[in-house]
Design a protein around this motif. Sequence first.
Motif, PDB file in Angstrom:
ATOM      1  N   LEU A 116       0.844  -1.196   0.000  1.00  0.00           N
ATOM      2  CA  LEU A 116       0.000   0.000   0.000  1.00  0.00           C
ATOM      3  C   LEU A 116       0.881   1.249   0.000  1.00  0.00           C
ATOM      4  O   LEU A 116       1.758   1.411   0.853  1.00  0.00           O
ATOM      5  N   TYR A 117       0.635   2.121  -0.971  1.00  0.00           N
ATOM      6  CA  TYR A 117       1.300   3.418  -1.066  1.00  0.00           C
ATOM      7  C   TYR A 117       0.246   4.513  -1.012  1.00  0.00           C
ATOM      8  O   TYR A 117      -0.939   4.259  -1.233  1.00  0.00           O
ATOM      9  N   VAL A 118       0.689   5.718  -0.729  1.00  0.00           N
ATOM     10  CA  VAL A 118      -0.240   6.843  -0.720  1.00  0.00           C
ATOM     11  C   VAL A 118       0.145   7.863  -1.777  1.00  0.00           C
ATOM     12  O   VAL A 118       1.314   8.019  -2.134  1.00  0.00           O
ATOM     13  N   HIS A 119      -0.881   8.539  -2.267  1.00  0.00           N
ATOM     14  CA  HIS A 119      -0.734   9.680  -3.171  1.00  0.00           C
ATOM     15  C   HIS A 119      -0.793  10.928  -2.308  1.00  0.00           C
ATOM     16  O   HIS A 119      -1.799  11.204  -1.655  1.00  0.00           O
ATOM     17  N   HIS A 120       0.316  11.678  -2.242  1.00  0.00           N
ATOM     18  CA  HIS A 120       0.434  12.798  -1.307  1.00  0.00           C
ATOM     19  C   HIS A 120       1.057  13.974  -2.036  1.00  0.00           C
ATOM     20  O   HIS A 120       2.156  13.865  -2.584  1.00  0.00           O
ATOM     21  N   SER A 121       0.381  15.110  -2.049  1.00  0.00           N
ATOM     22  CA  SER A 121       0.884  16.273  -2.769  1.00  0.00           C
ATOM     23  C   SER A 121       2.034  16.927  -2.006  1.00  0.00           C
ATOM     24  O   SER A 121       2.000  17.031  -0.779  1.00  0.00           O
ATOM     25  N   GLY A 122       3.045  17.383  -2.751  1.00  0.00           N
ATOM     26  CA  GLY A 122       4.241  17.944  -2.156  1.00  0.00           C
ATOM     27  C   GLY A 122       4.311  19.455  -2.237  1.00  0.00           C
ATOM     28  O   GLY A 122       3.726  20.168  -1.420  1.00  0.00           O
ATOM     29  N   VAL A 123       5.030  19.982  -3.224  1.00  0.00           N
ATOM     30  CA  VAL A 123       5.206  21.429  -3.368  1.00  0.00           C
ATOM     31  C   VAL A 123       3.851  22.140  -3.441  1.00  0.00           C
ATOM     32  O   VAL A 123       3.679  23.235  -2.896  1.00  0.00           O
ATOM     33  N   TRP A 124       2.885  21.516  -4.091  1.00  0.00           N
ATOM     34  CA  TRP A 124       1.558  22.122  -4.260  1.00  0.00           C
ATOM     35  C   TRP A 124       0.695  21.771  -3.053  1.00  0.00           C
ATOM     36  O   TRP A 124       0.325  20.625  -2.848  1.00  0.00           O
ATOM     37  N   PRO A 162       6.292  15.525   8.871  1.00  0.00           N
ATOM     38  CA  PRO A 162       5.464  14.970   9.950  1.00  0.00           C
ATOM     39  C   PRO A 162       4.260  14.186   9.452  1.00  0.00           C
ATOM     40  O   PRO A 162       3.911  13.144  10.018  1.00  0.00           O
ATOM     41  N   GLN A 163       3.602  14.655   8.380  1.00  0.00           N
ATOM     42  CA  GLN A 163       2.460  13.908   7.852  1.00  0.00           C
ATOM     43  C   GLN A 163       2.895  12.553   7.308  1.00  0.00           C
ATOM     44  O   GLN A 163       2.231  11.534   7.549  1.00  0.00           O
ATOM     45  N   LEU A 164       4.005  12.512   6.580  1.00  0.00           N
ATOM     46  CA  LEU A 164       4.443  11.245   5.997  1.00  0.00           C
ATOM     47  C   LEU A 164       4.965  10.282   7.062  1.00  0.00           C
ATOM     48  O   LEU A 164       4.824   9.061   6.919  1.00  0.00           O
ATOM     49  N   ARG A 165       5.543  10.799   8.121  1.00  0.00           N
ATOM     50  CA  ARG A 165       5.906   9.927   9.249  1.00  0.00           C
ATOM     51  C   ARG A 165       4.640   9.325   9.875  1.00  0.00           C
ATOM     52  O   ARG A 165       4.607   8.149  10.233  1.00  0.00           O
ATOM     53  N   GLU A 166       3.627  10.142  10.004  1.00  0.00           N
ATOM     54  CA  GLU A 166       2.352   9.695  10.551  1.00  0.00           C
ATOM     55  C   GLU A 166       1.754   8.580   9.687  1.00  0.00           C
ATOM     56  O   GLU A 166       1.264   7.573  10.194  1.00  0.00           O
ATOM     57  N   ILE A 167       1.845   8.743   8.378  1.00  0.00           N
ATOM     58  CA  ILE A 167       1.346   7.731   7.449  1.00  0.00           C
ATOM     59  C   ILE A 167       2.173   6.456   7.555  1.00  0.00           C
ATOM     60  O   ILE A 167       1.649   5.340   7.511  1.00  0.00           O
ATOM     61  N   SER A 168       3.484   6.616   7.700  1.00  0.00           N
ATOM     62  CA  SER A 168       4.357   5.452   7.875  1.00  0.00           C
ATOM     63  C   SER A 168       3.947   4.632   9.089  1.00  0.00           C
ATOM     64  O   SER A 168       4.049   3.397   9.081  1.00  0.00           O
ATOM     65  N   ASP A 169       3.463   5.293  10.140  1.00  0.00           N
ATOM     66  CA  ASP A 169       3.069   4.597  11.363  1.00  0.00           C
ATOM     67  C   ASP A 169       1.862   3.683  11.151  1.00  0.00           C
ATOM     68  O   ASP A 169       1.612   2.794  11.973  1.00  0.00           O
ATOM     69  N   TYR A 170       1.127   3.883  10.066  1.00  0.00           N
ATOM     70  CA  TYR A 170       0.019   2.982   9.730  1.00  0.00           C
ATOM     71  C   TYR A 170       0.535   1.662   9.156  1.00  0.00           C
ATOM     72  O   TYR A 170      -0.247   0.744   8.920  1.00  0.00           O
ATOM     73  N   GLY A 171       1.830   1.588   8.868  1.00  0.00           N
ATOM     74  CA  GLY A 171       2.369   0.413   8.196  1.00  0.00           C
ATOM     75  C   GLY A 171       2.315   0.531   6.689  1.00  0.00           C
ATOM     76  O   GLY A 171       2.528  -0.458   5.976  1.00  0.00           O
ATOM     77  N   VAL A 172       2.041   1.737   6.184  1.00  0.00           N
ATOM     78  CA  VAL A 172       2.024   1.979   4.735  1.00  0.00           C
ATOM     79  C   VAL A 172       3.435   1.777   4.184  1.00  0.00           C
ATOM     80  O   VAL A 172       4.433   2.099   4.835  1.00  0.00           O
ATOM     81  N   ASP A 173       3.521   1.239   2.965  1.00  0.00           N
ATOM     82  CA  ASP A 173       4.815   0.865   2.391  1.00  0.00           C
ATOM     83  C   ASP A 173       5.586   2.026   1.775  1.00  0.00           C
ATOM     84  O   ASP A 173       6.809   1.936   1.624  1.00  0.00           O
TER      85      ASP A 173
END
Length: 489
Positions: A116-124, A162-173
């Motif tokens: 499982l991966y996430v789609h996460h907007s960066g600069v925008w 911080p948001q991507l660390r939070e997502i990582s804590d879900y076990g997301v790949d």
Amino acid sequence: MCRLKTLGWLAVGCLLAGGAMAQTPHQVPLRRADSFFGLHFDFHAALTDTLIGKTLTDGMIDSLLRLVKPDFIQVDSKGHPGVTSYPTKVGYTPSRFEKNTLRLFRDVTARHGVALYVHHSGVWDDQAVRHHPTWARIRPDGTADTQKTSLWSSYADSLLIPQLREISDYGVDGVWVDGDCWAVEPDYGPASVAAFRQATGLVDVPKGKSDPGYTALIDIQRQAFRRYVAKYTNALHQYNPRFQVASNWAFSSFMPEPVSLPVDFISGDTDPLNGANRSAFQARCIAPQGKPWDLMSWSFGYGWTDQVGTPKPAVQLCQEAAQVLAMGGGFQAYWTQNNDASLTPWAFTTMAELARFCRARQPFCHKAAQVPQVALLYSGVAHRAKTTGAFKFDASQSGNLLGTLNALLYSQLPTEVLMEHHLHGRMAQYPLIVVPEWPTLADTFRTELVQYVREGGNLLVMGHETVRLFERELGVTFTGPACGLFWFR
């Protein structure tokens, strides 16, 4: 010419191989480097989306995974509006959720051994600059951008990481960071201007391409982007070494340069229109970069002007997939999620048909290497000299490159798209190098091309501006427009 025909038959065999291949069951999700087929979903949540999770069910996700059997799926976590589609503790969300869909996706994919991966907007990120005006990039007129963050701001440290660390804590790949390199525009904020003045000694900051120092200004934006991606990638790897990161379109046609950042894989989503030809080009830009890679097709045609979308049939998606698979890459296709994060079950059969087509070719094509035959030059030097943005690829401005590739491929010539760093030191491996209409080349690279010809190579130079670069070797002086085509042998 016999070698050209051999590779041509190999490609046909790869694409026409019949029979179904069952996916090997695996309890531990595959790493992206070993993944072959995936699905992408997103919907760019807004603050008004207060029903997220309402109709998404365990059974809906389970049915998708059982029917399609992807190696991975990517789902929405934050789109360009800057609103998360999961209940974050860091950032901006709708006022309520029906359920935590990110947790649900992780639970069901884990049960199936699907990554499982996430789609996460960066600069925008609209919400980030709305709530933190000092994070916004500054336009040439001095006003703050309402969408794009500044690469000199604390946005990455304070929100993105911080948001991507939070997502990582879900076990997301891992994460597929959207709205990143292609969203970078010149920043006229104090830090960017100071960096420009220090690097160039110029006081007046250029506003347009014809102004002195504009090339240096754009290069400073590129350097800042590389630092920004390195910062969030390194921070995530340090936090969770197994968390995998891609910055959408980094080190592709948008960013034609050697891989210099610790991203785990390269990926991008091709144009929704003219998908087969675009996929053939984009796959060839990424394949030589030396990183695991995949390419995404949109499952629907979409007009940027009229904003009308039309679903593509499976056969059309298979045509697009074939262009990617033939170059050894992984493939994924993009379907939108509904605004409550639910999926579209009516499309599952199309996804399954596409998956069967791809799986049948996996043993022949995945991670395949190209036999050097025809090299078509994508000059990063010339591209950067021509473009007005930091990391832009405009098909309308690169028609000569795209048209030349199509002419070669439709003539049954196995062709790779190679940048200077791919060809440096290994030109002799290619029976033919084609230089399309690039008006400038680095002197050292031009000299290497001439030496390649002197040692027996074949060089096809196209366009009068490019031909002028070899005026001395041709032994002629052009007094008017040069002939548009020369074959050096």
